[in-house]
Design a protein around this motif. Structure first.
Motif, PDB file in Angstrom:
ATOM      1  N   LEU B  13       0.847  -1.209   0.000  1.00  0.00           N
ATOM      2  CA  LEU B  13       0.000   0.000   0.000  1.00  0.00           C
ATOM      3  C   LEU B  13       0.876   1.250   0.000  1.00  0.00           C
ATOM      4  O   LEU B  13       0.642   2.193  -0.759  1.00  0.00           O
ATOM      5  CB  LEU B  13      -0.918   0.017   1.222  1.00  0.00           C
ATOM      6  CG  LEU B  13      -1.721   1.330   1.327  1.00  0.00           C
ATOM      7  CD1 LEU B  13      -2.833   1.384   0.284  1.00  0.00           C
ATOM      8  CD2 LEU B  13      -2.297   1.540   2.714  1.00  0.00           C
ATOM      9  N   LYS B  14       1.914   1.222   0.829  1.00  0.00           N
ATOM     10  CA  LYS B  14       2.782   2.400   0.920  1.00  0.00           C
ATOM     11  C   LYS B  14       3.416   2.690  -0.443  1.00  0.00           C
ATOM     12  O   LYS B  14       3.432   3.834  -0.904  1.00  0.00           O
ATOM     13  CB  LYS B  14       3.867   2.134   1.967  1.00  0.00           C
ATOM     14  CG  LYS B  14       4.769   3.305   2.223  1.00  0.00           C
ATOM     15  CD  LYS B  14       5.576   3.063   3.477  1.00  0.00           C
ATOM     16  CE  LYS B  14       6.963   2.573   3.145  1.00  0.00           C
ATOM     17  NZ  LYS B  14       7.685   2.178   4.369  1.00  0.00           N
ATOM     18  N   ARG B  17       0.880   4.087  -2.959  1.00  0.00           N
ATOM     19  CA  ARG B  17       0.636   5.525  -2.793  1.00  0.00           C
ATOM     20  C   ARG B  17       1.820   6.339  -3.299  1.00  0.00           C
ATOM     21  O   ARG B  17       1.669   7.427  -3.815  1.00  0.00           O
ATOM     22  CB  ARG B  17       0.381   5.846  -1.321  1.00  0.00           C
ATOM     23  CG  ARG B  17      -0.919   5.290  -0.806  1.00  0.00           C
ATOM     24  CD  ARG B  17      -2.096   6.033  -1.409  1.00  0.00           C
ATOM     25  NE  ARG B  17      -3.357   5.472  -0.959  1.00  0.00           N
ATOM     26  CZ  ARG B  17      -4.179   4.785  -1.729  1.00  0.00           C
ATOM     27  NH1 ARG B  17      -3.882   4.566  -2.995  1.00  0.00           N
ATOM     28  NH2 ARG B  17      -5.308   4.310  -1.239  1.00  0.00           N
ATOM     29  N   ARG B  18       3.025   5.792  -3.119  1.00  0.00           N
ATOM     30  CA  ARG B  18       4.199   6.532  -3.571  1.00  0.00           C
ATOM     31  C   ARG B  18       4.285   6.528  -5.100  1.00  0.00           C
ATOM     32  O   ARG B  18       4.381   7.577  -5.735  1.00  0.00           O
ATOM     33  CB  ARG B  18       5.478   5.910  -2.986  1.00  0.00           C
ATOM     34  CG  ARG B  18       6.746   6.575  -3.506  1.00  0.00           C
ATOM     35  CD  ARG B  18       7.985   5.964  -2.907  1.00  0.00           C
ATOM     36  NE  ARG B  18       8.352   4.678  -3.455  1.00  0.00           N
ATOM     37  CZ  ARG B  18       8.845   4.482  -4.670  1.00  0.00           C
ATOM     38  NH1 ARG B  18       9.007   5.499  -5.488  1.00  0.00           N
ATOM     39  NH2 ARG B  18       9.160   3.278  -5.072  1.00  0.00           N
ATOM     40  N   PHE B  20       2.030   5.694  -7.421  1.00  0.00           N
ATOM     41  CA  PHE B  20       0.909   6.257  -8.158  1.00  0.00           C
ATOM     42  C   PHE B  20       0.487   7.616  -7.606  1.00  0.00           C
ATOM     43  O   PHE B  20      -0.590   8.095  -7.906  1.00  0.00           O
ATOM     44  CB  PHE B  20      -0.265   5.272  -8.167  1.00  0.00           C
ATOM     45  CG  PHE B  20       0.059   4.035  -8.958  1.00  0.00           C
ATOM     46  CD1 PHE B  20      -0.137   4.002 -10.323  1.00  0.00           C
ATOM     47  CD2 PHE B  20       0.609   2.925  -8.336  1.00  0.00           C
ATOM     48  CE1 PHE B  20       0.202   2.880 -11.057  1.00  0.00           C
ATOM     49  CE2 PHE B  20       0.944   1.800  -9.063  1.00  0.00           C
ATOM     50  CZ  PHE B  20       0.746   1.779 -10.431  1.00  0.00           C
ATOM     51  N   GLY B  21       1.373   8.204  -6.811  1.00  0.00           N
ATOM     52  CA  GLY B  21       1.072   9.513  -6.247  1.00  0.00           C
ATOM     53  C   GLY B  21       0.975  10.568  -7.342  1.00  0.00           C
ATOM     54  O   GLY B  21       0.317  11.579  -7.185  1.00  0.00           O
TER      55      GLY B  21
END
Ligand SMILES: Nc1ncnc2c1ncn2[C@@H]1O[C@H](COP(=O)(O)OP(=O)(O)OP(=O)(O)O)[C@@H](O)[C@H]1O
Ligand SMILES: [Mg+2]
Lengths: 309, 273
Positions: B13-14, B17-18, B20-21
């Motif tokens: 998940l982290k 988010r990074r 596909f930020g």
């Protein structure tokens, strides 16, 4: 309970903590005070397993952080002030979920706990907003919730209210007090001494890594040798009043504008005011200021440890 | 085991988010690898007209096989370089203070660094990998011994890449010279691992340097299986070498984590930046 015995930490030639004996029992908030560089953060990091002491022993609920670090890590958490300690690209809820995984909190327990914690720190509405859109205070509140995600027995708080606005800091103090009431052991460092006075049942004062004093806030004030201050404001400061006041006690200070000020042990307010009245002075105001923990800390730091012991 | 699985999910998940930020991520995931592939192809294609090339580098005489050769190189490079990138990002966690929080938690450190690399890898390479597979099928250039070799190819890329990522993460956590490593592993890795030239074309010293990069071994297996139709038996030596290298990388990662954490607990350097 957390207990350190003869704790010592050196960084190269710098000795950050000297021979510190500290006890943090369950069920109350213990304070750790000292000026900048006193060794508070270093001590807290040792308890948190992030640093290893140079010598001395530490026990966290009977566990040794050097030999059983993982068991200790499950039972503690650390919250430090500042808003850096969360992931900016994740939402508040995702951050807590993430740390819940690292702590292996069972899914059944984690889901309601995350919701509860977000509520506790007032982020329920911002739960699904990315942290990069949070204000500084919001990020810091999230970091407080993060510190509770594993439901630790011991909570180490390193200036947790740094930079929070007054109402939020007050809410946090309520949370901390409630946690201690529920049986958690809390160690708190803070530069807001009113906060420490309000929360801590027992306070340690250190300076340059050395133990300077300990006790309840009231005991510390008494030990520090600070006294209450009496301030008598007179309508007109005549030479006669001034002379009478100076004769009353050599330590009397006379401030411009006609304020006669005296600090000292015992109850001198009554005697000082009668002396002034007898000398023909008319009173405008009377103030008796009790010494605060702040006065005590400053006084304690001014003198070498040996004098206090 | 269950705890490890949860750490994998958390890191996934982290990384999601990074990675596909930002919307520009398709550039680094697909457009950029395709552009570099096109660049190498059009640079090398004139070789086909070189007299005698069929003896010295038979593959270069056939433009389609040359493209397949370069595509496998680009695919392998995408795998390994995505881990250099994620390790580089890992070092930012020192600034944000979250690195210290990882070490505050009871999570197994090796699992964290492996999971971190794995999460980045899978999310960074899937698009280009699908594209490459589609391309191979469409142009029908693959010569595989049997379908099972696709699984071997996948593992020969994945396992060494994850071990490599774990080692980079472990080294960078405790080092402040991340930018240097990033530069060191970009163009030189292209070169030394034989991404766009066969290693036999490289001078001996460079080949020696390249042999410690797991990408080199991965590419040998991938190309052997996909372009030359070699089976597991024929590739046994290469596969064994790759397995040993992966194990060495992982063990080095374990040692780096142990030493690094012990040193950080002594000097407090995790909190410094
Ligand atoms: N990693 C480190 N390396 C070297 N010296 C350090 C390190 N960490 C702390 N120190 C030194 O140890 C002493 C105690 O520092 P520490 O951070 O524990 O103080 P503190 O009481 O938390 O201060 P503050 O109120 O400013 O937060 C300081 O003199 C500091 O310079
Ligand atoms: Mg500090």
């Amino acid at each position: 309970m957390i207990e350190t015995v003869h704790l010592r930490k050196e960084f190269g030639t710098k000795v950050a903590v000297h021979d510190l004996n500290l006890t943090v029992p369950l069920g109350r908030v213990t304070g750790l005070l000292g000026l900048n560089g006193a060794g508070k953060t270093t001590t807290i990091k040792i308890l948190a397993t992030l640093l290893r002491q140079t010598s001395g022993t530490v026990s966290v609920g009977g566990l040794d952080p050097v030999r059983q670090p993982r068991a200790v890590r499950r039972r503690i958490n650390l919250i430090a002030g500042g808003e850096r300690m969360v992931y900016a690209r994740m939402t508040g809820r995702e951050n807590l979920w993430y740390f819940g995984q690292l702590y292996d909190v069972p899914g059944r327990v984690l889901r309601p706990r995350v919701a509860e914690l977000l509520d506790l720190v007032g982020l329920a509405e911002a739960a699904d907003t990315r942290v990069e859109r949070y204000s500084r205070g919001m990020a810091q509140r999230l970091s407080i919730a993060r510190g509770l995600v594993n439901d630790p027995d011991y909570l180490l708080l390193d200036e947790p209210t740094l930079g929070l606005d007054a109402p939020i800091a007050r809410d946090l103090r309520r949370v901390v007090a409630a946690l201690a009431e529920r049986g958690k052991g809390v160690l708190l460092t803070s530069h807001y001494l009113a906060e420490v006075e309000q929360l801590c049942a027992h306070v340690y004062v250190i300076g340059d890594g050395r133990h300077l004093a300990e006790g309840t806030p009231a005991e510390l004030v008494a030990q520090s040798g600070c006294h209450r201050t009496v301030r008598v404001a007179v309508v007109e400061l005549t030479p006669r009043v001034e002379a009478a006041a100076r004769a009353f006690a050599p330590a009397v200070r006379i401030a411009p504008g006609g304020v006669v000020e005296l600090s000292g042990p015992g109850d001198v307010a009554g005697a000082l005011t009668s002396t002034i009245i007898e000398a023909g002075g008319a009173l405008k105001g009377l103030e008796i200021a009790e010494p605060t923990l702040e006065d005590a800390i400053l006084a304690l730091n001014d003198r070498p440890a040996a004098v206090i012991a | 085991m269950r705890h490890a699985a949860r750490i994998f999910r958390a890191e996934a998940l982290k990384q999601h988010r990074r990675v596909f930020g930002s919307k520009l991520v398709v550039f680094s995931m697909l457009i950029w690898p395709l552009l570099t592939l096109a660049q190498s192809y059009y640079t090398l294609r004139p070789l086909a007209a070189t007299p005698g090339i069929a003896e010295r580098w038979p593959l270069a005489a056939d433009p389609e096989r040359l493209l397949a050769f370069l595509a496998t190189g680009a695919l392998g490079f995408t795998f390994f370089f995505s881990l250099v990138q994620s390790a580089w990002h890992f070092t930012f966690e020192r600034q944000t203070g979250t690195l210290e929080l990882l070490f505050l938690s009871p999570a197994n450190r090796l699992v964290v660094v492996v999971a971190n690399g794995f999460g980045a890898l899978v999310q960074n390479v899937w698009l280009f990998a699908c594209f490459a597979v589609a391309g191979f099928t469409l142009f029908d250039v693959a010569r595989v011994a049997h379908l099972g070799m696709y699984a071997v190819v996948f593992l020969a890329l994945l396992v060494p890449a994850v071990a490599w990522g774990a080692l980079l993460n472990s080294l960078l956590i405790f080092s402040r010279d991340a930018a240097f490593l990033y530069t060191l592993l970009d163009d030189p890795m292209w070169f030394a691992a034989g991404v766009r030239l066969p290693t036999f074309a490289l001078p001996g010293w460079l080949r020696a340097a390249g042999s410690v990069l797991p990408l080199t071994g991965s590419l040998v297996v991938v190309r052997g299986a996909l372009l030359d139709g070699r089976g597991v038996g024929e590739l046994a030596g290469e596969l064994a070498a790759l397995a040993v290298l992966s194990a060495v990388l992982l063990l080095t990662a374990v040692a780096a984590l142990r030493l690094g954490e012990a040193r950080a607990r002594r000097t407090g350097q995790l909190g410094l930046f």
